[in-house]
Design an enzyme around this catalytic site. Structure first.
Site, PDB file in Angstrom:
ATOM      1  N   ARG A   1      -3.709  -7.958 -20.928  1.00  0.00           N
ATOM      2  CA  ARG A   1      -4.617  -7.465 -21.837  1.00  0.00           C
ATOM      3  C   ARG A   1      -3.979  -6.765 -22.946  1.00  0.00           C
ATOM      4  O   ARG A   1      -4.300  -6.435 -23.920  1.00  0.00           O
ATOM      5  CB  ARG A   1      -5.676  -6.497 -21.292  1.00  0.00           C
ATOM      6  CG  ARG A   1      -6.491  -6.978 -20.180  1.00  0.00           C
ATOM      7  CD  ARG A   1      -7.584  -6.285 -19.812  1.00  0.00           C
ATOM      8  NE  ARG A   1      -8.686  -6.256 -20.807  1.00  0.00           N
ATOM      9  CZ  ARG A   1      -9.101  -5.508 -21.895  1.00  0.00           C
ATOM     10  NH1 ARG A   1      -8.026  -4.300 -21.868  1.00  0.00           N
ATOM     11  NH2 ARG A   1     -10.027  -5.637 -22.684  1.00  0.00           N
ATOM     12  N   PRO A  33       0.732  -1.245   0.041  1.00  0.00           N
ATOM     13  CA  PRO A  33       0.018   0.011  -0.091  1.00  0.00           C
ATOM     14  C   PRO A  33       0.973   1.179   0.063  1.00  0.00           C
ATOM     15  O   PRO A  33       0.266   2.396  -0.301  1.00  0.00           O
ATOM     16  CB  PRO A  33      -0.854  -0.149   1.338  1.00  0.00           C
ATOM     17  CG  PRO A  33      -0.141  -1.238   2.061  1.00  0.00           C
ATOM     18  CD  PRO A  33       0.589  -1.972   1.183  1.00  0.00           C
ATOM     19  N   GLU A  63       2.422  -7.237   8.672  1.00  0.00           N
ATOM     20  CA  GLU A  63       2.431  -5.901   8.942  1.00  0.00           C
ATOM     21  C   GLU A  63       3.596  -5.351   7.667  1.00  0.00           C
ATOM     22  O   GLU A  63       3.742  -4.254   7.775  1.00  0.00           O
ATOM     23  CB  GLU A  63       3.161  -5.461  10.161  1.00  0.00           C
ATOM     24  CG  GLU A  63       2.169  -6.049  11.390  1.00  0.00           C
ATOM     25  CD  GLU A  63       0.717  -5.830  11.204  1.00  0.00           C
ATOM     26  OE1 GLU A  63       0.277  -4.146  10.880  1.00  0.00           O
ATOM     27  OE2 GLU A  63       0.048  -6.316  11.059  1.00  0.00           O
ATOM     28  N   ASP A 110     -10.039   0.842 -24.604  1.00  0.00           N
ATOM     29  CA  ASP A 110     -10.498   0.588 -23.227  1.00  0.00           C
ATOM     30  C   ASP A 110     -10.570   2.124 -22.651  1.00  0.00           C
ATOM     31  O   ASP A 110      -9.450   2.776 -22.888  1.00  0.00           O
ATOM     32  CB  ASP A 110      -9.656  -0.197 -22.320  1.00  0.00           C
ATOM     33  CG  ASP A 110      -9.659  -1.742 -22.934  1.00  0.00           C
ATOM     34  OD1 ASP A 110     -10.685  -2.149 -23.409  1.00  0.00           O
ATOM     35  OD2 ASP A 110      -8.793  -2.495 -22.316  1.00  0.00           O
TER      36      ASP A 110
HETATM   37 CL1  6GU Z   1      -0.386  -3.963  -3.205  1.00  0.00          CL
HETATM   38  N1  6GU Z   1      -1.133  -4.417  -0.680  1.00  0.00           N
HETATM   39  C1  6GU Z   1      -1.774  -4.197   0.324  1.00  0.00           C
HETATM   40  N2  6GU Z   1      -1.537  -4.908   1.368  1.00  0.00           N
HETATM   41  N3  6GU Z   1      -2.670  -3.418   0.365  1.00  0.00           N
HETATM   42  C2  6GU Z   1      -2.966  -2.692  -0.551  1.00  0.00           C
HETATM   43  C3  6GU Z   1      -2.081  -2.707  -1.606  1.00  0.00           C
HETATM   44  C4  6GU Z   1      -1.316  -3.697  -1.783  1.00  0.00           C
HETATM   45  N4  6GU Z   1      -2.598  -2.010  -2.741  1.00  0.00           N
HETATM   46  C5  6GU Z   1      -3.778  -1.096  -1.973  1.00  0.00           C
HETATM   47  N5  6GU Z   1      -3.821  -1.639  -0.848  1.00  0.00           N
END
Ligand code: 6GU
Length: 243
Positions: free
Chosen positions: A155, A90, A117, A170
């Site tokens: 794709r 994230p 984590e 697209d």
């Molecule tokens: Cl790539 N991993 C995780 N754990 N949470 C996320 C993500 C990735 N992308 C958005 N949220």
């Protein structure tokens, strides 16, 4: 194109790999996907531990650097080309169609999926991965995000999508910077709802014009940010008006 998925949960991928467009791309020899269980590289030969408690304390567990780095290096050297290393996190740069196009230029992608984590920071420092997030929300692990990356990237691999003109049209592509226009198919009438007359007219010029306007109108209403205009606040979900 070759994908190597590095994960603690390879089984998560088997349903997706066995289905759909990806299955056909693999069968046609256009795409190869290999699964690697990070646990197989645990230095702890007895319990195969892959994670540990964070230094400094706090909740959760951290993936060990002495497990992840040897795994990535071993997978990289399975073929002469080390490939482009993507870490699903994230904290990464946001996945957009522009990023998807960049990734599709690679002939080999390694997708490193985290859990718990996160990774020991030294994994990043040693491997300098391309860190990618699929959006501003938290998933339990990178596996679903890795499937999103593969699904979007394949794709763009020539031959995977039946119509070679397809992906260019697209949403978010060169020829369709906004959202796609509304589509209709049979039946011509359903529960009192018909189909816009112009789509039945056979006049290709008028149809193209209608679609262009419909596309622009939808983009303005839903995603003005894509047109470089200030985005309206996301409305709460409701059953939308029909046209
Ligand atoms: Cl790539 N991993 C995780 N754990 N949470 C996320 C993500 C990735 N992308 C958005 N949220």
């Amino acid at each position: 194109m070759r994908f190597d998925i590095l994960t603690l949960f390879p089984e998560i991928f088997t349903g997706y790999l066995g289905q759909s467009l990806l299955r056909r791309a693999i069968d046609k020899g256009l795409v190869e996907v290999y699964l690697h269980n990070i646990r197989d590289w645990s230095p702890d030969k007895k319990h195969k531990k892959v994670d540990d408690r964070p230094y400094g304390g706090g909740p959760g567990m951290v993936l060990r650097v002495d497990c992840v780095v040897p795994c990535v290096e071993a997978v990289q050297s399975m073929v002469p080309e080390p490939g482009h290393l993507v870490m699903l996190t994230p904290q990464g740069r946001r996945l957009t169609q522009a990023v998807v196009r960049q990734l599709a230029q690679q002939s080999r992608l390694l997708l490193l999926c985290g859990r718990y984590e996160g990774f020991d920071e030294r994994v990043r420092l040693l491997l300098r991965p391309d860190e990618i997030s699929i959006g501003d929300y938290v998933l339990n692990g990178g596996e679903v995000a890795a499937m999103v990356v593969i699904d979007a990237v394949i794709r763009l691999v020539p031959g995977v999508v039946g119509d070679p003109e397809g992906p260019q049209w697209d949403s978010f592509s060169e020829k369709m910077p906004g959202l796609e226009f509304a589509q209709y198919t049979r039946p011509r009438e359903y529960r009192g709802l018909g189909v816009p007359e112009v789509l039945l007219s056979g006049d290709h010029g008028k149809i193209a014009q209608w679609r262009k306007e419909n596309s622009l109108q939808r983009t303005r209403q839903r995603r003005a940010d894509l047109l470089g205009e200030s985005a309206p606040p996301t409305p709460p979900p409701q059953n939308p008006p029909l046209h």
